[in-house]
Write an enzyme that holds these catalytic residues in place. Structure first.
Site, PDB file in Angstrom:
ATOM      1  N   HIS C  79      -0.334  22.443   3.772  1.00  0.00           N
ATOM      2  CA  HIS C  79      -1.064  21.941   2.604  1.00  0.00           C
ATOM      3  C   HIS C  79      -0.936  20.417   2.532  1.00  0.00           C
ATOM      4  CE1 HIS C  79      -2.571  21.439  -1.455  1.00  0.00           C
ATOM      5  NE2 HIS C  79      -1.439  20.850  -1.797  1.00  0.00           N
ATOM      6  N   ASP C 108     -25.132  -1.915  11.753  1.00  0.00           N
ATOM      7  CA  ASP C 108     -24.191  -0.869  12.191  1.00  0.00           C
ATOM      8  C   ASP C 108     -22.793  -1.454  12.131  1.00  0.00           C
ATOM      9  OD1 ASP C 108     -23.074   1.494  13.216  1.00  0.00           O
ATOM     10  OD2 ASP C 108     -24.788   1.821  14.519  1.00  0.00           O
ATOM     11  N   TRP C 143       5.465  18.031   5.392  1.00  0.00           N
ATOM     12  CA  TRP C 143       4.469  17.076   5.907  1.00  0.00           C
ATOM     13  C   TRP C 143       5.151  15.807   6.379  1.00  0.00           C
ATOM     14  CZ3 TRP C 143       2.418  12.172   4.901  1.00  0.00           C
ATOM     15  CH2 TRP C 143       2.972  11.492   3.817  1.00  0.00           C
ATOM     16  N   SER C 173      -7.215   8.373  16.020  1.00  0.00           N
ATOM     17  CA  SER C 173      -8.491   8.301  15.317  1.00  0.00           C
ATOM     18  C   SER C 173      -8.457   7.226  14.233  1.00  0.00           C
ATOM     19  CB  SER C 173      -8.801   9.666  14.699  1.00  0.00           C
ATOM     20  OG  SER C 173      -9.763   9.557  13.694  1.00  0.00           O
ATOM     21  N   SER C 174      -7.399   7.229  13.423  1.00  0.00           N
ATOM     22  CA  SER C 174      -7.317   6.262  12.326  1.00  0.00           C
ATOM     23  C   SER C 174      -7.235   4.846  12.846  1.00  0.00           C
ATOM     24  CB  SER C 174      -6.093   6.548  11.463  1.00  0.00           C
ATOM     25  OG  SER C 174      -6.138   7.854  10.989  1.00  0.00           O
ATOM     26  N   HIS C 257       4.848   4.982   3.010  1.00  0.00           N
ATOM     27  CA  HIS C 257       4.473   4.371   1.751  1.00  0.00           C
ATOM     28  C   HIS C 257       3.153   3.606   1.823  1.00  0.00           C
ATOM     29  CE1 HIS C 257       4.989   4.093  -2.426  1.00  0.00           C
ATOM     30  NE2 HIS C 257       4.368   2.926  -2.308  1.00  0.00           N
ATOM     31  N   GLU C 259       0.887   4.424   3.619  1.00  0.00           N
ATOM     32  CA  GLU C 259      -0.057   5.541   3.666  1.00  0.00           C
ATOM     33  C   GLU C 259      -0.518   5.943   2.261  1.00  0.00           C
ATOM     34  OE1 GLU C 259      -1.535   7.104   6.067  1.00  0.00           O
ATOM     35  OE2 GLU C 259      -2.264   8.906   5.082  1.00  0.00           O
ATOM     36  N   TYR C 261      -1.001   4.009  -0.183  1.00  0.00           N
ATOM     37  CA  TYR C 261      -2.057   3.060  -0.574  1.00  0.00           C
ATOM     38  C   TYR C 261      -3.302   3.247   0.280  1.00  0.00           C
ATOM     39  CZ  TYR C 261       1.630   1.356  -3.427  1.00  0.00           C
ATOM     40  OH  TYR C 261       2.622   1.307  -4.357  1.00  0.00           O
ATOM     41  N   SER C 272     -14.514   1.140  -8.643  1.00  0.00           N
ATOM     42  CA  SER C 272     -14.888  -0.237  -8.957  1.00  0.00           C
ATOM     43  C   SER C 272     -16.375  -0.491  -8.712  1.00  0.00           C
ATOM     44  CB  SER C 272     -14.057  -1.225  -8.129  1.00  0.00           C
ATOM     45  OG  SER C 272     -12.690  -1.052  -8.383  1.00  0.00           O
ATOM     46  N   HIS C 306      12.326   3.666  -1.451  1.00  0.00           N
ATOM     47  CA  HIS C 306      12.437   4.372  -2.733  1.00  0.00           C
ATOM     48  C   HIS C 306      12.173   5.870  -2.558  1.00  0.00           C
ATOM     49  CE1 HIS C 306       7.952   3.418  -3.716  1.00  0.00           C
ATOM     50  NE2 HIS C 306       8.044   4.541  -3.082  1.00  0.00           N
ATOM     51  N   HIS C 307      11.712   6.273  -1.387  1.00  0.00           N
ATOM     52  CA  HIS C 307      11.601   7.711  -1.109  1.00  0.00           C
ATOM     53  C   HIS C 307      12.951   8.292  -0.722  1.00  0.00           C
ATOM     54  CE1 HIS C 307       7.153   7.811  -1.088  1.00  0.00           C
ATOM     55  NE2 HIS C 307       7.271   6.561  -0.701  1.00  0.00           N
ATOM     56  N   THR C 332      -1.055  -2.993  -9.729  1.00  0.00           N
ATOM     57  CA  THR C 332      -1.739  -1.734 -10.006  1.00  0.00           C
ATOM     58  C   THR C 332      -2.160  -1.674 -11.462  1.00  0.00           C
ATOM     59  OG1 THR C 332      -0.131  -0.833  -8.440  1.00  0.00           O
ATOM     60  CG2 THR C 332      -1.566   0.736  -9.542  1.00  0.00           C
ATOM     61  N   LYS C 335      -5.255  -3.640 -12.244  1.00  0.00           N
ATOM     62  CA  LYS C 335      -6.498  -2.950 -11.930  1.00  0.00           C
ATOM     63  C   LYS C 335      -6.916  -2.030 -13.078  1.00  0.00           C
ATOM     64  CE  LYS C 335      -6.629  -2.996  -6.941  1.00  0.00           C
ATOM     65  NZ  LYS C 335      -8.005  -3.485  -6.871  1.00  0.00           N
ATOM     66  N   ARG C 454      11.621  21.537  -5.359  1.00  0.00           N
ATOM     67  CA  ARG C 454      10.409  21.685  -4.544  1.00  0.00           C
ATOM     68  C   ARG C 454      10.701  22.610  -3.373  1.00  0.00           C
ATOM     69  NH1 ARG C 454       8.869  15.689  -2.607  1.00  0.00           N
ATOM     70  NH2 ARG C 454       7.213  16.805  -1.552  1.00  0.00           N
TER      71      ARG C 454
END
Lengths: 105, 228, 653
Positions: C79, C108, C143, C173-174, C257, C259, C261, C272, C306-307, C332, C335, C454
């Site tokens: 998931h 293009d 994950w 790919s990314s 992290h 990731e 964002y 926006s 912080h994780h 943040t 925004k 969890r």
């Protein structure tokens, strides 16, 4: 490519053999100094060893990037594209070493 | 920088208008090099973090005696050989810039008093050959180093030093290999149809990659081989 | 509003060029690739959603036995992996592809074939990592795949191999797409489209490309270590050999992290666009929005640990990472306020896209505030690994990223297909989804604070968790009808929706100046831009009176016009001040050379996949199968790559 007349500050010629041979000579000399320093036990034991080796390596790094990769003569965009990631990479490396390496504690 | 001459002739698709006036491929290769900085920073960090944490030898700079068998493992890094291979890679970068200059200046006639050396400097084939051969020599040194390490008992699996050392220098070696193939293809094009000043950009992006691989080695040589 | 009359009759999908399966397999058109990304990631969204629903069924009551613990491990691993790598990232990529060239006035992307390659690698990598769940072989280490748990010693089966190889493939790919879009945004902007005039979606996408360029190499290296450990017996994560049990966590979160964002900023960019359009006002504080996006990107590389507050890094590291984490809340928050001020005093149009955009502001703020509560290490120690964290990041990613992406889908659907989505069904979808979201995730704050961990597959009664879990499960079940309503609306509206015209929302940016769907060359004449809102300059000059206008960049563009061909072909004589295009001619009628369709990127991707997959038999000790697959894969890849590189992008004229 070809930013010719539009960007007058970038039309400066590339360095040629005249400069390149000196660049190569300086790189060679620094490399010899680095290896030389490695073989002086008193210097290796001193606290100046690691900083001086890092400095010499940084100078070589900068020379290759500036002259061989002609960043000194190229569009400023490329300087941003390289130094930005380099700073992030260097900061990450230093942070990781401080967080995890046992020899630094 | 590149190719004031390139605007004069060449393939139509090289004349695309861009916002910055720079070629897409060159912007892309610099972005790629930025990405590679993070790749090698991660590899080098891991090597540095695992320095001094191997529980068995052989070790890079220290002698290690196996407590159970009494076998003695000498410091494994071979500084003279690696200094030579470092010098070879540095010289390949010199050859690379000369190859690029030769391609860029192909249409400029040699001055009347041009000597033997000036004619050599104008030969893109010569300098591409030199770059390829020097790059291949570096790989030869690395193959020799790896096999002699394995003979002395250091493998990927042996200890943390072996894992992190072979992975870091192996990744660098893989980059050199790709570079040699890339430059070899340029050489093939040079033989097939001749590299023209309009090809400067094509050679330039290969050169940027090549020098970056050299720059990474400058860092590895100091951080892995020289600092104890 | 008078200009709405210039909207052309609906042009059918024929304007995309040829149809049929081969045309999709060989396409190099950024718009078609965007549509491929959209459909594929919606498919994986359904897969990831079904996984979640099974989990919620299992957790609905104490001591349920609907699935085994092993299956549950596979479900939560897949998931997370699916939603992050196969849904939100590629949904964003669908918009990168479709929108970036249109927003900057290009024909293009910089490298059209590389773009096709990115998509095929994503599709094949997604199938590779998803299929094993049908055979009970799916990855089961979370994950985040924490090593040493995921090393061969503790995960000796094939399961985790699909993850370590699959995520590596998706990274290719990314990265390929990121180099492509970074170059496109730097280099393919139309004359006058200066950085400070780029639409905010393009700005946020630009930041995201750099986050990908810098963050993905780190996970690449961490994955190589794990692959080497699993396949070749190295010691990177072998603690008995002296390895650091935290190395993987650090490397993973240095990637992980940024990731976060990478997942949220494209959604920020989409709303926006939606908010100013539907508030009929320019975006409030445009430059600050751009700078805060850049700042979020930069700070995003300095908060990863912080994780990991619970692992015991010491007071120094905890403090530093706690402080940087709180700092990142500032841009943040800026925004959030700018979006609110954009709506303030505007005449709001509450269509589905707008509702989703406003929902993002509210829901993301809830997730942001709970995020600040675990920026402080002592408080985080109470929350870490509980359902409180699950609540937090689902408010950020579902309440933020998915809401923003749905907003973008409703908003841009008319540009993609020339027809609007049904507003009534859209409204139903929105409210079902909004209620389901809060019903599912809000109670998790409480079950988490009551100590529910969890990743447990079941729990005993009597701990005060029953009610909250029951509500969460009901909410999750409600997401299924919400999604069905959306899918029905999506596929029905493609054929039968109300014909939209070129600018149905009266939006201000360049993508709305051309027909819907856009012709394959996008712009018959490359627009020369004088401000941030070229369409409003034409239709509502009073709205843009206070923003800067100039022809900066035009002279430089004209200067080069003699020698150069426009990106994607055509001559500079094809430039014209920004205008509304109605002509529906083909590329050849306009003499615009288009890239030749090619199957080679697909073949290279296929070869790469087979090559990587050859490591599965290697792991099982089947050397001959390994060698055969490796040879076939490498051969296909190298031959097709060579073929690709030696074939020019466009056919000679």
């Amino acid at each position: 490519m070809a930013e010719h007349a539009v960007n007058p500050d970038h039309v400066r010629e590339h360095p040629t053999w005249k400069q390149y041979k000196w660049v190569a000579a300086i790189l060679t000399i620094i490399t010899i100094l680095e290896v030389w320093a490695y073989y002086i036990p008193a210097f290796v034991a001193s606290s100046a060893f690691v900083p001086s080796l890092l400095l010499m390596s940084a100078v070589k790094f900068a020379i290759v990037v500036m002259f061989y990769m002609h960043l000194k003569y190229d569009h400023k965009l490329f300087r941003v594209l390289f130094t930005g990631p380099l700073v992030v990479a260097a900061a990450t490396l230093v942070a990781l070493v401080f967080l995890l390496a046992t020899w630094i504690r | 920088m590149t190719s004031h001459a390139a605007a004069a002739e060449g393939h139509a698709h090289e004349h695309h208008y861009t916002t910055t006036g720079l070629d897409n491929r060159k912007v892309a290769i610099w972005s790629f090099i930025g990405s590679e900085c993070m790749l090698f920073a991660s590899l080098i960090s891991t090597y540095l973090i695992y320095k001094g944490r191997s529980v068995v030898g052989p070790l890079p700079h220290e002698t290690w005696t196996d407590p159970s068998t009494g076998a003695v493992f000498k410091p494994i890094l071979n500084i003279p050989i690696t200094s030579a291979s470092t010098f070879v890679l540095l010289m390949s970068s010199l050859a690379m810039v000369l190859a690029l200059a030769a391609v860029e200046n192909k249409d400029k006639p040699l001055p009347a008093n041009a000597g033997w050396w000036d004619r050599q400097l104008a030969s893109s084939k010569l300098w591409l050959w030199c770059t390829c051969i020097l790059g291949a020599t570096f790989l030869g040194f690395q193959a020799f180093e790896f096999t002699s390490f394995v003979h002395e008992g250091l493998t990927l699996r042996r200890n943390l030093f072996g894992s992190s050392f072979f992975t870091l220098t192996g990744f660098h070696g893989a980059h050199v290999t790709v570079g040699v193939i890339w430059l070899g293809s340029l050489l093939a094009i040079d033989y097939k149809r001749g590299l023209r000043p309009s090809d400067t950009l094509m050679v330039d992006i290969a050169a940027l990659y090549w020098h970056f691989v050299d720059v990474v080695w400058i860092a590895i040589f100091t951080l892995v081989y020289l600092i104890k | 509003m008078a200009t709405a009359a210039t909207a052309p009759a609906y042009t059918s999908s024929e304007s995309h060029g040829a149809t049929g399966l081969m045309s999709w397999l060989t396409t190099v058109d950024h718009k078609r690739i965007g549509i491929l990304y959209l459909h594929t990631s919606l498919f994986f969204f359904v897969v990831g959603g079904l996984e979640a629903i099974i989990m919620r069924y299992q957790l609905m009551r104490p001591n349920m036995q609907a699935v085994s613990a092993e299956t549950f491990n596979q479900l939560f691993t897949m998931h997370g992996t699916t939603m992050v790598f196969l849904v939100i990232m590629p949904l964003s990529a669908a918009f990168f592809n479709f929108l970036i060239p249109l927003q900057i006035g290009a024909r293009d992307v910089a490298f059209p074939r590389l773009n096709a390659f990115s998509y095929w690698v994503y599709l094949l990598g997604g199938v590779f990592i998803t299929l094993p769940i049908l055979f009970g072989l799916a990855p089961d280490g979370g994950w985040f795949a924490y090593a040493p748990l995921t090393t061969r010693t503790y995960s000796p089966t094939q399961n985790m191999n699909f993850w370590v190889l699959g995520v590596q493939i998706l990274g290719v790919s990314s990265l390929a797409a990121a180099f492509n879009f970074a170059t496109t945004i730097i280099n393919m902007r139309a004359p006058g489209m200066n950085l400070m005039r780029m639409p905010m979606f393009t700005w946020m996408s630009f930041v995201v490309q750099w986050l990908i360029i810098l963050a993905f190499p780190v996970i690449t290296v961490a994955l190589f270590f794990l692959q080497f450990d699993r396949f070749f017996g190295t010691n990177f994560y072998t603690v008995t050999a002296g390895a650091d049990p935290l190395l993987w966590q650090h490397l993973f979160w240095i990637f992980g992290h940024p990731e976060v964002y990478i997942l949220i900023l494209p959604a920020f960019g989409l709303v926006s666009e939606v908010l100013p359009t539907n508030s009929k006002k320019p975006l409030f504080g445009y430059p600050v929005m751009a700078y805060s996006g850049i700042l979020i990107g930069f700070l995003g590389f300095g908060v990863w640990a912080h994780h990991m507050f619970a692992v015991g890094m010491g007071p120094m590291a905890d403090t530093v990472f706690g402080v940087t984490t709180m700092l990142i809340a500032i841009p943040t928050g800026v925004k959030i306020f700018n979006w609110i001020f954009t709506m303030w005093g505007g005449s709001l149009r509450f269509n589905t896209a707008m509702k989703y955009a406003i929902a993002l502001i509210g829901m993301f703020t809830i997730g942001g505030i709970s995020g600040i509560t675990h920026a402080s290490p002592p408080s985080d120690l109470q929350q870490t690994d509980t359902y409180y964290i699950v609540a937090h990041f689902h408010y950020v990613l579902f309440g933020g990223a998915i809401m923003g992406i749905f907003s973008g889908i409703y908003h841009y659907f008319p540009k993609m297909y020339g027809r609007k989505m049904d507003e009534g069904l859209g409204n139903l979808h929105f409210w079902l989804n909004f209620i389901a979201l809060n019903l599912t995730f809000f109670p998790m704050h409480f079950s988490g604070m009551l100590g529910m961990p969890r990743r447990i597959y079941t729990y005993d009664a009597g701990q005060g968790w029953e009610t909250f879990n029951l509500i969460s499960s009901i909410g999750a079940f409600l997401m299924a009808p919400a999604m069905l309503v959306f899918l029905y609306n999506f596929f029905k509206s493609k054929k039968h929706g109300e014909v939209a015209g070129d600018n149905p929302w009266d939006a201000p940016t360049l993508e709305w100046s051309i027909p819907s769907p856009p012709p394959e060359y996008n712009f018959a004449q490359i627009p020369m831009v004088t401000s941030r809102y070229p369409m409003w300059d034409i239709t509502h000059p009073e709205r843009t009176a206070e923003i800067p206008h100039s022809t900066k960049g035009w002279d430089e563009a004209r200067h080069r016009s003699d020698e150069h061909i426009l990106p994607g072909g055509g001559h500079m004589a094809d430039m014209a001040p920004a205008h509304i295009e109605t002509a529906a001619k083909t590329a050849s009628e306009l003499d615009i050379p288009m890239p030749t369709p090619t199957i080679k990127p697909l073949l290279v991707a296929l070869g790469m996949l087979v090559m990587v997959a050859s490591l599965l038999p290697f792991f099982a000790g089947k050397t001959s199968a390994f060698v055969v697959l490796l040879a076939i894969g490498a051969g296909t890849m190298i031959y097709s790559l060579y073929d690709w590189l030696t074939t020019p992008l466009e056919e000679a004229h």
